[in-house]
Design an enzyme around this catalytic site. Structure first.
Site, PDB file in Angstrom:
ATOM      1  N   ASP A  79      51.925 -28.795  -5.379  1.00  0.00           N
ATOM      2  CA  ASP A  79      50.557 -27.971  -5.447  1.00  0.00           C
ATOM      3  C   ASP A  79      49.930 -27.623  -4.076  1.00  0.00           C
ATOM      4  OD1 ASP A  79      47.969 -27.714  -6.481  1.00  0.00           O
ATOM      5  OD2 ASP A  79      47.525 -29.835  -6.983  1.00  0.00           O
ATOM      6  N   LYS A  80      48.860 -27.153  -4.240  1.00  0.00           N
ATOM      7  CA  LYS A  80      48.138 -26.699  -2.804  1.00  0.00           C
ATOM      8  C   LYS A  80      47.012 -27.172  -2.883  1.00  0.00           C
ATOM      9  CE  LYS A  80      45.008 -23.320  -1.880  1.00  0.00           C
ATOM     10  NZ  LYS A  80      43.552 -23.040  -2.680  1.00  0.00           N
ATOM     11  N   HIS A  81      46.138 -27.403  -1.615  1.00  0.00           N
ATOM     12  CA  HIS A  81      44.699 -27.712  -1.481  1.00  0.00           C
ATOM     13  C   HIS A  81      44.186 -27.164  -0.461  1.00  0.00           C
ATOM     14  CE1 HIS A  81      41.413 -30.149  -1.607  1.00  0.00           C
ATOM     15  NE2 HIS A  81      41.109 -30.261  -0.352  1.00  0.00           N
ATOM     16  N   SER A  82      43.096 -26.646  -0.544  1.00  0.00           N
ATOM     17  CA  SER A  82      42.266 -25.969   0.411  1.00  0.00           C
ATOM     18  C   SER A  82      40.931 -26.869   0.732  1.00  0.00           C
ATOM     19  CB  SER A  82      41.851 -24.526  -0.045  1.00  0.00           C
ATOM     20  OG  SER A  82      40.917 -23.993   0.711  1.00  0.00           O
ATOM     21  N   THR A 119      37.249 -24.078  -7.718  1.00  0.00           N
ATOM     22  CA  THR A 119      38.154 -23.425  -8.461  1.00  0.00           C
ATOM     23  C   THR A 119      37.606 -23.532  -9.942  1.00  0.00           C
ATOM     24  OG1 THR A 119      39.802 -23.680  -6.918  1.00  0.00           O
ATOM     25  CG2 THR A 119      40.544 -23.340  -9.215  1.00  0.00           C
ATOM     26  N   ARG A 167      29.650 -41.886  -0.152  1.00  0.00           N
ATOM     27  CA  ARG A 167      29.672 -41.327   1.269  1.00  0.00           C
ATOM     28  C   ARG A 167      28.568 -40.115   1.309  1.00  0.00           C
ATOM     29  NH1 ARG A 167      35.119 -38.678   0.964  1.00  0.00           N
ATOM     30  NH2 ARG A 167      34.613 -37.721   2.754  1.00  0.00           N
ATOM     31  N   SER A 182      40.450 -39.394   0.533  1.00  0.00           N
ATOM     32  CA  SER A 182      39.917 -38.841  -0.792  1.00  0.00           C
ATOM     33  C   SER A 182      40.721 -37.606  -1.130  1.00  0.00           C
ATOM     34  CB  SER A 182      38.530 -38.357  -0.322  1.00  0.00           C
ATOM     35  OG  SER A 182      37.669 -37.664  -1.628  1.00  0.00           O
ATOM     36  N   LYS A 186      43.884 -38.206  -4.816  1.00  0.00           N
ATOM     37  CA  LYS A 186      43.916 -37.538  -5.838  1.00  0.00           C
ATOM     38  C   LYS A 186      45.087 -36.749  -6.206  1.00  0.00           C
ATOM     39  CE  LYS A 186      39.804 -35.504  -5.333  1.00  0.00           C
ATOM     40  NZ  LYS A 186      39.063 -36.324  -4.251  1.00  0.00           N
ATOM     41  N   LYS A 187      45.566 -35.932  -5.076  1.00  0.00           N
ATOM     42  CA  LYS A 187      46.679 -35.108  -5.169  1.00  0.00           C
ATOM     43  C   LYS A 187      47.962 -35.829  -5.239  1.00  0.00           C
ATOM     44  CE  LYS A 187      44.938 -30.965  -4.668  1.00  0.00           C
ATOM     45  NZ  LYS A 187      45.062 -30.005  -5.648  1.00  0.00           N
TER      46      LYS A 187
END
Length: 429
Positions: A79-82, A119, A167, A182, A186-187
């Site tokens: 996967d990818k996260h930005s 997204t 938060r 955080s 999840k990832k």
């Protein structure tokens, strides 16, 4: 062990044991920790900070409060996260390109936050497409098409859902330790073998300062690798929009153009991120493979299959220009004078889209998925007086007037531009 003792020890000593992290995360998830205690814990973490082992322990504890997926697939699960920005629709191009290269992408994504688009909101501009899928449907689509992009279920890292909301109202959002826990709780719950991170710096980024972006990228990479997920980060430029647009349907259109082979920064960053991710799982020549999947149409085919599987139009690859919603008012914003585009305030452009109705000022608001900006002038462009700074897509003339003023204030003309390189550096293996 109790919440008051854990908070007191953390505030006094600055240390958080793995057992204390696990107890507190479980209390967040089951409600035995109060909102006041959660806020005090978050503030103690922000003020005292965590060392790498403590940060990894908190991340793992938050992940383990919910369901952790396991996969049995004939290829790597990645996967990818930005960290988010303006015109950042890479996920819509990268997920199908990766799937076309033989890996599987169970992408759990989010909605718009602040000035940045989400997204999931972008995908919902595609008629009929659903992102709120149960686990069985999620698994089926990943297995059949190689990729699915969905919302997190309530069973994924429930401790994070609780702490994130607290938060937001306690002034602790910008803690690197809490951001790391955080994102990764999840990832990592998605059962990944490898992860690539796109950490933005510049005027349109969540963390505009380059040193802050580096610090977050380093924290994320160290923590994910400590958890057993092969991870690297690219620190990338967000001193201008990535695609020359901002807005949900408009960014889907930009993604479709990139999948059709259009050149530009969106394609270039997709290739760089995808190449780095394939390299992490031992697939050689990653950048070339990602580029080839776009050029030969296999990435577009995977995207079309994913859209169809998630309830969208069966032939979206050929009908997207008519399927995407269009705003009733579309007009250019003329440059007030001649000059070179020397600076773009990405945050201001993002907020202009929010005020057009394309983002949320309050939770739960319904979005106008058709509105936004496109044809945004690029850093370094030389404009004559009257040339377009951007094109507005608005619900009415009054909203278009307000957006035009925001665009004129956000795009500065002068003599010489010095944009950041698109990929500033790589952090990690």
């Amino acid at each position: 062990m109790d919440a008051r003792g854990i908070i007191g020890d953390l505030a006094a000593s600055g240390h958080l044991s793995a057992d204390a992290a696990a107890w507190f995360a479980a209390g967040l998830a089951d409600g035995s920790v109060t909102d006041a205690q959660a806020g005090a814990f978050a503030m103690a973490v922000r003020l005292k900070g965590l060392d790498p082992a403590e940060r990894a322990a908190l991340t793992a504890a938050m992940r383990d409060t919910g369901h952790v997926l396991a996969w049995d697939l004939p290829g790597p699960v990645v996967d990818k996260h930005s960290t988010g920005g303006i015109g950042d629709c890479v996920s819509l191009v990268l997920a199908p390109a990766l799937a076309a290269c033989g890996v599987y992408v169970p992408m759990v994504s989010g909605r718009g936050l602040g000035h940045t688009g989400g997204t999931l909101d972008k995908l919902e501009a595609i008629p009929g497409l659903g992102v709120e899928l149960d686990e069985a449907a999620f698994r089926r689509i990943v297995e059949e098409t190689g990729a699915a992009i969905v919302a997190a279920s309530p069973e994924i890292a429930p401790a994070d859902r609780r702490l994130y909301a607290i938060r937001d109202v306690t002034g602790t959002v910008e803690s690197v330790d809490l951001i790391t826990a955080s994102i990764l709780s999840k990832k990592l719950a998605a059962g990944l073998e490898a992860l690539i991170l796109d950490v933005k710096a510049g005027s349109g980024a969540f963390l505009p300062d380059l040193d802050d972006a580096r610090a977050l990228a380093t924290s994320l990479v160290e923590t994910a690798n400590a958890a057993g997920c092969r991870t690297a980060a690219l620190v990338t430029a967000m001193d201008r929009p990535l695609a020359p647009c901002a807005g949900n349907a408009l960014e889907v259109a930009a993604s479709m153009e990139a999948l059709e082979g259009a050149p530009g920064a969106l394609r270039d960053l997709t290739v760089a991120l995808g190449g780095a991710l394939l390299d992490l799982v031992g697939i050689a020549g990653g950048e070339g493979r990602i580029a080839a999947s776009i050029d030969d149409g296999s990435a577009m085919d995977r995207f079309a299959r994913m859209v169809r599987a998630q309830g969208g139009p069966a032939d979206f690859a050929s009908t997207w220009r008519r399927d995407l919603p269009a705003a009733p008012v579309i007009r250019d914003v003329p440059a007030p004078s001649a000059g070179t585009v020397v600076a773009i305030d990405g945050r201001a452009l993002g907020m202009a889209v929010v005020h057009l109705g394309g983002g949320r000022l309050r939770g739960g608001e319904t979005l106008d998925l058709s509105v936004g900006l496109d044809r945004i002038a690029r850093l370094g462009d030389r404009l004559s007086e009257g040339d377009p700074l951007a094109r507005i897509h608005a619900p009415d003339e009054a909203a278009a007037d307000r957006a035009a003023e925001a665009v004129r204030e956000a795009i500065r003309l002068g003599e010489t531009a010095a944009p950041m390189p698109l990929v500033i550096e790589r952090i990690g293996p």
